[in-house]
Write a protein that holds these residues in place. Structure first.
Motif, PDB file in Angstrom:
ATOM      1  N   HIS A 372       1.220  -1.176  -0.073  1.00  0.00           N
ATOM      2  CA  HIS A 372       0.233  -0.145  -0.067  1.00  0.00           C
ATOM      3  C   HIS A 372       0.356   1.234   0.249  1.00  0.00           C
ATOM      4  N   ILE A 373       1.830   1.331   0.412  1.00  0.00           N
ATOM      5  CA  ILE A 373       2.518   2.224   0.857  1.00  0.00           C
ATOM      6  C   ILE A 373       3.478   2.829  -0.555  1.00  0.00           C
ATOM      7  N   GLN A 374       3.592   1.659  -0.960  1.00  0.00           N
ATOM      8  CA  GLN A 374       4.964   1.780  -2.145  1.00  0.00           C
ATOM      9  C   GLN A 374       3.447   1.585  -3.370  1.00  0.00           C
ATOM     10  N   ARG A 375       3.055   1.839  -3.394  1.00  0.00           N
ATOM     11  CA  ARG A 375       1.311   2.484  -4.234  1.00  0.00           C
ATOM     12  C   ARG A 375       1.480   3.824  -4.299  1.00  0.00           C
ATOM     13  N   LEU A 376       1.359   4.421  -2.955  1.00  0.00           N
ATOM     14  CA  LEU A 376       0.870   5.920  -2.290  1.00  0.00           C
ATOM     15  C   LEU A 376       2.399   6.670  -2.887  1.00  0.00           C
ATOM     16  N   GLN A 377       2.808   5.664  -2.806  1.00  0.00           N
ATOM     17  CA  GLN A 377       4.559   6.763  -3.033  1.00  0.00           C
ATOM     18  C   GLN A 377       4.348   6.594  -4.569  1.00  0.00           C
ATOM     19  N   ALA A 378       4.218   5.806  -5.562  1.00  0.00           N
ATOM     20  CA  ALA A 378       4.462   5.672  -6.755  1.00  0.00           C
ATOM     21  C   ALA A 378       3.779   6.765  -7.382  1.00  0.00           C
ATOM     22  N   TYR A 381       5.120  10.350  -6.434  1.00  0.00           N
ATOM     23  CA  TYR A 381       5.609  10.947  -7.266  1.00  0.00           C
ATOM     24  C   TYR A 381       4.721  11.104  -8.966  1.00  0.00           C
ATOM     25  N   THR A 382       4.390  10.391  -9.200  1.00  0.00           N
ATOM     26  CA  THR A 382       3.376  11.089 -10.701  1.00  0.00           C
ATOM     27  C   THR A 382       3.020  12.806 -10.307  1.00  0.00           C
ATOM     28  N   ARG A 383       2.122  12.512  -9.283  1.00  0.00           N
ATOM     29  CA  ARG A 383       1.525  14.074  -9.183  1.00  0.00           C
ATOM     30  C   ARG A 383       2.486  15.202  -9.537  1.00  0.00           C
ATOM     31  N   LEU A 384       3.618  14.540  -8.269  1.00  0.00           N
ATOM     32  CA  LEU A 384       4.947  15.007  -8.183  1.00  0.00           C
ATOM     33  C   LEU A 384       5.622  15.645  -9.359  1.00  0.00           C
ATOM     34  N   ASN A 385       5.882  14.872 -10.213  1.00  0.00           N
ATOM     35  CA  ASN A 385       6.236  15.094 -11.327  1.00  0.00           C
ATOM     36  C   ASN A 385       5.227  16.196 -12.501  1.00  0.00           C
ATOM     37  N   ILE A 386       3.786  16.199 -12.354  1.00  0.00           N
ATOM     38  CA  ILE A 386       3.222  17.230 -12.952  1.00  0.00           C
ATOM     39  C   ILE A 386       3.505  18.444 -12.500  1.00  0.00           C
ATOM     40  N   LEU A 387       3.262  18.567 -11.644  1.00  0.00           N
ATOM     41  CA  LEU A 387       3.888  19.712 -10.357  1.00  0.00           C
ATOM     42  C   LEU A 387       5.203  20.217 -10.959  1.00  0.00           C
TER      43      LEU A 387
END
Length: 399
Positions: A372-378, A381-387
């Protein structure tokens, strides 16, 4: 005569005329409910709706898309006091005279593609139903009354966590993980089976639902309103702004209707009662899970299989169907239990997994929360890359 008094008298006269007109209008062409008229109307939920109930639900209205009548919520929210009185009169005429406008039984279905699904497959679309906003407002008032009565009488299982006041996803997960921790603490293994009900709303048996309401004391105006609400429903699917002819639906509880949620909870409520002890069941709307723990994995497996057999018989009787491909089980434990566990639902085996998804939460067999933590982390990261792409000192939103 005082001008304000004269205006009040004129308003009362117009209100009386409106009552008679609406009464005759909505009697025409409606399904008769003579059998239900003889039922007891002494219960409080069968009385006339009040202005307090109407304004309470009116204050919660959002600017959603209109239905077949093309009346937007913003128009309803800005009605004058006189307009609200007429609207309340209309609602009470429908409830007390046990009639129902035909237009309110129609719905426009807008298919929305589910994430990561193929557009060529019709099953990949989520149906969004647009119904008349005025009718939906009355549904909210009636549903609040019905929900209060069922909760007051404790007629909804305490193991049902979905669509109930003061019950949330966190409560379900807290109860579930507490059972796992208690089992692991005494070196027991816990078997959990997650079951998926196929097309739950579409498979709801209307007559069985009405019989369940009558059995729980829902009679008179409330039962008649529910019967009229469920009968003679029609839909039309809008594709590329094209509306075909209306198609009748005969069996299911209407999709997207406010009242459908509480009616579905009543319909599925008895599934918990058929699960034999020591197996425990939990519901979140139509998501069902059963769990059993013990030191002897063989006897625990027998208990779970007996529960699955009871659920299969319940599904055959109620008309619901469990999706075997989407059903799976997991064994939570501290150590490595060297035993081949086989569970089946009917003639098909249920697949065992090392990580199960419950209400959007990934739980592994050791309850480490790593998946669950790995999925949240992924996702982060996706949202962070968009920002990062839109915000920079050289380009993007900063400029």
């Amino acid at each position: 005569m005082d001008q304000s008094l004269q205006l009040k008298i004129d308003f009362m006269k117009k209100r009386a005329v409106a009552r008679r007109t609406l009464k005759e209008t909505y009697k025409t062409g409606q399904e008769t409910t003579s059998q239900l008229n003889a039922q007891d109307n002494s219960q409080a939920f069968n009385s006339e709706l009040s202005m307090l109930e109407l304004t309470r639900e009116l204050s919660k209205l959002k600017n959603s898309s209109p239905g077949p009548d093309e009346v937007p919520n913003i128009l309803i929210k800005n009605l004058s006091d006189k307009g609200l009185c007429y609207l309340l009169d209309l609602f009470n005429l429908i409830l007390i005279n046990q009639v129902f406008p035909t237009k309110w039984k129609e719905a426009i279905i807008v298919p929305i593609l589910k994430p990561e699904k193929k557009s060529s497959d019709p099953e990949s679309n989520r149906p969004i139903a647009l119904t008349c906003n005025i009718g939906k407002l009355m549904e909210k008032v009636v549903a609040r009354r019905l929900r209060w009565f069922l909760e007051y009488k404790n007629w909804i299982s305490p193991k049902q966590y979905g669509f109930r006041q003061y019950r949330y996803t966190q409560d379900y997960l807290a109860d579930f993980t507490t059972q796992i921790c208690d089992s692991v603490a005494v070196n027991h293994a816990q078997i959990t089976v997650a079951l998926d009900i196929e097309k739950a709303y579409e498979m709801t048996w209307r007559f069985g639902l009405l019989r369940a309401l009558d059995k729980r004391g829902i009679k008179g105006n409330m039962l008649a309103y529910t019967k009229n609400f469920l009968s003679d429903r029609k839909i039309q699917v809008r594709v590329d702004r094209v509306l075909p002819t209306l198609t009748p639906i005969e069996y299911e509880v209407p999709q997207g209707a406010v009242l459908s949620v509480i009616l579905f909870l009543v319909s599925i409520n008895d599934v918990i009662e058929v699960i034999p002890k020591p197996v425990k069941g939990r519901l979140f709307a139509d998501d069902l899970s059963i769990s059993c723990s013990g030191k002897n994995l063989t006897s625990t497996t027998v208990h779970v299989q007996q529960a699955l057999n009871a659920l299969r018989k319940w599904s055959e009787k109620s008309g619901y169907k469990f999706s075997r491909p989407k059903s799976e089980f997991i064994i939570f434990s501290r150590g490595n239990w060297k035993s081949n566990v086989t569970l089946s639902l009917g003639n098909e085996e249920i697949q065992q997994t090392k990580c199960i998804k419950l209400l959007g939460t990934l739980l592994d067999e050791k309850l480490t929360w790593k998946d669950h933590i790995q999925r949240l982390q992924a996702d982060c990261y996706t949202r962070l890359n968009i920002l990062k792409a839109i915000c920079s000192t050289h380009w993007g939103a900063d400029k």
